[in-house]
Design a protein around this motif. Structure first.
Motif, PDB file in Angstrom:
ATOM      1  N   ALA A  81       1.046  -1.279  -0.089  1.00  0.00           N
ATOM      2  CA  ALA A  81       0.158  -0.003  -0.033  1.00  0.00           C
ATOM      3  C   ALA A  81       0.998   1.240  -0.085  1.00  0.00           C
ATOM      4  O   ALA A  81       0.533   2.093  -0.768  1.00  0.00           O
ATOM      5  CB  ALA A  81      -1.032   0.117   1.138  1.00  0.00           C
ATOM      6  N   VAL A  82       1.803   1.260   0.938  1.00  0.00           N
ATOM      7  CA  VAL A  82       2.667   2.406   0.761  1.00  0.00           C
ATOM      8  C   VAL A  82       3.611   2.657  -0.522  1.00  0.00           C
ATOM      9  O   VAL A  82       3.603   3.602  -0.951  1.00  0.00           O
ATOM     10  CB  VAL A  82       3.827   2.305   2.077  1.00  0.00           C
ATOM     11  CG1 VAL A  82       4.977   3.154   1.948  1.00  0.00           C
ATOM     12  CG2 VAL A  82       3.148   2.314   3.312  1.00  0.00           C
ATOM     13  N   ILE A  83       3.799   1.756  -1.091  1.00  0.00           N
ATOM     14  CA  ILE A  83       4.679   1.620  -2.305  1.00  0.00           C
ATOM     15  C   ILE A  83       3.668   2.209  -3.541  1.00  0.00           C
ATOM     16  O   ILE A  83       3.901   3.172  -4.363  1.00  0.00           O
ATOM     17  CB  ILE A  83       5.192   0.376  -2.755  1.00  0.00           C
ATOM     18  CG1 ILE A  83       6.206  -0.169  -1.874  1.00  0.00           C
ATOM     19  CG2 ILE A  83       5.688   0.131  -4.149  1.00  0.00           C
ATOM     20  CD1 ILE A  83       6.788  -1.264  -1.995  1.00  0.00           C
ATOM     21  N   LEU A 105      -6.054   3.077  -8.748  1.00  0.00           N
ATOM     22  CA  LEU A 105      -7.251   2.265  -8.495  1.00  0.00           C
ATOM     23  C   LEU A 105      -7.131   1.041  -8.991  1.00  0.00           C
ATOM     24  O   LEU A 105      -7.572   0.046  -8.410  1.00  0.00           O
ATOM     25  CB  LEU A 105      -8.611   2.890  -8.629  1.00  0.00           C
ATOM     26  CG  LEU A 105      -8.822   4.226  -8.095  1.00  0.00           C
ATOM     27  CD1 LEU A 105     -10.030   4.744  -8.798  1.00  0.00           C
ATOM     28  CD2 LEU A 105      -9.029   4.152  -6.486  1.00  0.00           C
ATOM     29  N   LEU A 106      -6.801   0.929 -10.300  1.00  0.00           N
ATOM     30  CA  LEU A 106      -6.562  -0.749 -10.992  1.00  0.00           C
ATOM     31  C   LEU A 106      -5.715  -1.310 -10.108  1.00  0.00           C
ATOM     32  O   LEU A 106      -6.070  -2.597  -9.845  1.00  0.00           O
ATOM     33  CB  LEU A 106      -6.267  -0.409 -12.447  1.00  0.00           C
ATOM     34  CG  LEU A 106      -6.219  -1.638 -13.254  1.00  0.00           C
ATOM     35  CD1 LEU A 106      -7.566  -1.876 -13.776  1.00  0.00           C
ATOM     36  CD2 LEU A 106      -5.412  -1.367 -14.236  1.00  0.00           C
ATOM     37  N   LYS A 110      -6.553  -4.693  -7.421  1.00  0.00           N
ATOM     38  CA  LYS A 110      -5.834  -5.927  -8.092  1.00  0.00           C
ATOM     39  C   LYS A 110      -5.196  -6.657  -7.112  1.00  0.00           C
ATOM     40  O   LYS A 110      -5.133  -7.765  -6.649  1.00  0.00           O
ATOM     41  CB  LYS A 110      -5.409  -5.810  -9.395  1.00  0.00           C
ATOM     42  CG  LYS A 110      -5.114  -7.264 -10.250  1.00  0.00           C
ATOM     43  CD  LYS A 110      -6.644  -7.501 -10.448  1.00  0.00           C
ATOM     44  CE  LYS A 110      -6.631  -9.252 -10.979  1.00  0.00           C
ATOM     45  NZ  LYS A 110      -7.986  -9.726 -10.638  1.00  0.00           N
ATOM     46  N   LEU A 111      -4.265  -5.637  -6.576  1.00  0.00           N
ATOM     47  CA  LEU A 111      -3.032  -6.376  -5.698  1.00  0.00           C
ATOM     48  C   LEU A 111      -3.432  -6.480  -4.180  1.00  0.00           C
ATOM     49  O   LEU A 111      -3.038  -7.398  -3.487  1.00  0.00           O
ATOM     50  CB  LEU A 111      -1.818  -5.243  -5.946  1.00  0.00           C
ATOM     51  CG  LEU A 111      -0.942  -5.472  -7.066  1.00  0.00           C
ATOM     52  CD1 LEU A 111       0.118  -4.710  -6.752  1.00  0.00           C
ATOM     53  CD2 LEU A 111      -0.592  -6.997  -7.342  1.00  0.00           C
ATOM     54  N   LEU A 118     -13.278  -7.506 -13.843  1.00  0.00           N
ATOM     55  CA  LEU A 118     -14.351  -6.848 -14.200  1.00  0.00           C
ATOM     56  C   LEU A 118     -14.979  -5.806 -12.924  1.00  0.00           C
ATOM     57  O   LEU A 118     -15.091  -4.429 -13.386  1.00  0.00           O
ATOM     58  CB  LEU A 118     -15.393  -7.670 -14.549  1.00  0.00           C
ATOM     59  CG  LEU A 118     -16.918  -6.872 -14.812  1.00  0.00           C
ATOM     60  CD1 LEU A 118     -16.705  -6.076 -16.081  1.00  0.00           C
ATOM     61  CD2 LEU A 118     -18.200  -7.767 -15.329  1.00  0.00           C
ATOM     62  N   LYS A 119     -15.035  -6.154 -12.043  1.00  0.00           N
ATOM     63  CA  LYS A 119     -15.228  -5.416 -10.781  1.00  0.00           C
ATOM     64  C   LYS A 119     -14.021  -4.458 -10.496  1.00  0.00           C
ATOM     65  O   LYS A 119     -14.281  -3.143 -10.278  1.00  0.00           O
ATOM     66  CB  LYS A 119     -15.414  -6.283  -9.388  1.00  0.00           C
ATOM     67  CG  LYS A 119     -15.699  -5.535  -8.386  1.00  0.00           C
ATOM     68  CD  LYS A 119     -16.097  -6.422  -7.122  1.00  0.00           C
ATOM     69  CE  LYS A 119     -16.348  -5.235  -5.785  1.00  0.00           C
ATOM     70  NZ  LYS A 119     -16.870  -6.250  -4.677  1.00  0.00           N
ATOM     71  N   THR A 120     -12.758  -4.572 -10.917  1.00  0.00           N
ATOM     72  CA  THR A 120     -11.603  -3.859 -10.654  1.00  0.00           C
ATOM     73  C   THR A 120     -11.681  -2.710 -11.750  1.00  0.00           C
ATOM     74  O   THR A 120     -11.527  -1.616 -11.408  1.00  0.00           O
ATOM     75  CB  THR A 120     -10.299  -4.610 -11.033  1.00  0.00           C
ATOM     76  OG1 THR A 120     -10.133  -5.707  -9.820  1.00  0.00           O
ATOM     77  CG2 THR A 120      -9.157  -3.631 -10.979  1.00  0.00           C
TER      78      THR A 120
END
Length: 150
Positions: A81-83, A105-106, A110-111, A118-120
């Motif tokens: 998250a920080v990266i 956001l993508l 995903k990660l 599709l939801k992503t």
């Protein structure tokens, strides 16, 4: 667990005092009737110091059941998250708000959230458009155009 809570409280006290000093020395406080840019940060950080002191004092003593701060490999997601947030800030000016936010956001969905593609994609597209409309049109915040600049 009390040890970890005390450590967090001491860290927040240090951060709060640093913000208070910066508010007074750099930003300047002003006064109640004519506040300067450091007025609110000073008072909010003072509250943070007070609440952190309460947190530290209320968790004095030995732990009943000592626990590790993190379970094995539990630190991986916060590091990712920080990266991701750091890279988002780095690419914002170069790529522009729209493309950088879409990629942010993508990658986040995903990660970190492990969503299906599709939801992503739906979250990334609608999230980017929604945030753009809120900041640029409703709040009037100028956003970096990046590669879309004319």
């Amino acid at each position: 667990m009390k040890k970890h809570i005390r450590t967090t409280g001491v860290f927040l006290i240090i951060v709060g005092v640093a913000i208070m000093v910066d508010s007074v020395m750099v930003l300047k406080l002003g006064n109640y009737h004519n506040p300067d840019s450091g007025f609110l940060p000073f008072w909010y950080s003072l509250l943070m110091v007070i609440f952190s002191l309460v947190l530290v004092i209320s968790n004095l003593g030995a732990d009943d059941r000592p626990q590790p701060f993190w379970e094995p490999l539990q630190w991986v997601n916060p590091l990712i998250a920080v990266i991701i947030i750091g890279l988002y800030g780095f690419i914002m000016e170069k790529l522009g708000y729209l493309l950088a936010t879409f990629i942010f956001l993508l990658v986040w969905e995903k990660l970190l959230e492990h969503e299906k593609w599709l939801k992503t994609l739906v979250i990334s597209v609608f999230g980017t458009i929604s945030l753009y409309l809120i900041f640029e049109h409703m709040l009037g915040v100028p956003l970096p155009a990046g590669i879309f600049a004319l």
